[in-house]
Write an enzyme that holds these catalytic residues in place. Structure first.
Site, PDB file in Angstrom:
ATOM      1  N   GLY A 192     -11.001 -46.903   9.965  1.00  0.00           N
ATOM      2  CA  GLY A 192     -10.844 -46.425   8.596  1.00  0.00           C
ATOM      3  C   GLY A 192      -9.669 -45.507   8.350  1.00  0.00           C
ATOM      4  N   VAL A 196      -9.668 -52.687   5.454  1.00  0.00           N
ATOM      5  CA  VAL A 196     -10.403 -52.392   6.677  1.00  0.00           C
ATOM      6  C   VAL A 196      -9.427 -52.328   7.851  1.00  0.00           C
ATOM      7  CG1 VAL A 196     -10.953 -54.809   7.166  1.00  0.00           C
ATOM      8  CG2 VAL A 196     -12.449 -53.037   8.033  1.00  0.00           C
ATOM      9  N   CYS A 197      -9.727 -51.452   8.796  1.00  0.00           N
ATOM     10  CA  CYS A 197      -8.970 -51.372  10.050  1.00  0.00           C
ATOM     11  C   CYS A 197      -9.994 -51.106  11.151  1.00  0.00           C
ATOM     12  CB  CYS A 197      -7.879 -50.306   9.982  1.00  0.00           C
ATOM     13  SG  CYS A 197      -8.486 -48.617   9.831  1.00  0.00           S
ATOM     14  N   ALA A 198      -9.594 -50.507  12.230  1.00  0.00           N
ATOM     15  CA  ALA A 198     -10.523 -50.272  13.341  1.00  0.00           C
ATOM     16  C   ALA A 198     -11.554 -49.192  13.006  1.00  0.00           C
ATOM     17  CB  ALA A 198      -9.758 -49.898  14.604  1.00  0.00           C
ATOM     18  N   MET A 227     -13.909 -51.521  11.208  1.00  0.00           N
ATOM     19  CA  MET A 227     -14.586 -52.588  11.939  1.00  0.00           C
ATOM     20  C   MET A 227     -15.563 -52.044  12.974  1.00  0.00           C
ATOM     21  SD  MET A 227     -13.856 -55.435  10.588  1.00  0.00           S
ATOM     22  CE  MET A 227     -14.548 -56.525  11.820  1.00  0.00           C
TER      23      MET A 227
END
Length: 107
Positions: free
Chosen positions: A70, A66-68, A95
């Protein structure tokens, strides 16, 4: 090799059902992003540290990235697959999508 992905709604459902306990969730954002909002179930390994910390990742468990939004996590998934870690799943929307689904309010 194509990167597997999961829709954020399905990911949140899995989290809420505690269906990911045999998996690992890696957040590849930067520490300041993590400090703002993160999943308690996740481990922070910023994208730039992945090559140096690849040994910390299991080869026998699913790894949800996961990141901000995708994008970074998708790149990390590609990198990991090229380097022999195949059980990686990118969380589409990152996220931002998770926060919207969980009703998180940014102050």
């Amino acid at each position: 090799m194509e990167v597997s992905s999961i829709h954020p709604q399905k990911f949140v459902e899995f989290l809420d059902q505690q269906a990911l306990q045999d998996s690992v969730i890696i957040d590849v954002r930067e520490p300041h992003e993590w400090d703002f909002y993160h999943l308690e179930e996740a481990k922070l390994i910023p994208m730039q540290q992945i090559p140096h910390r690849i040994g910390e990742l299991p080869e026998d468990q699913d790894i949800y990235l996961v990141c901000a939004h995708g994008v970074r996590s998708h790149r990390v998934a590609e990198y990991l697959q090229v380097n022999g870690i195949e059980r990686v799943i990118n969380v589409d929307g990152g996220m931002a999508a998770i926060a919207m689904l969980r009703g998180f309010q940014y102050d």
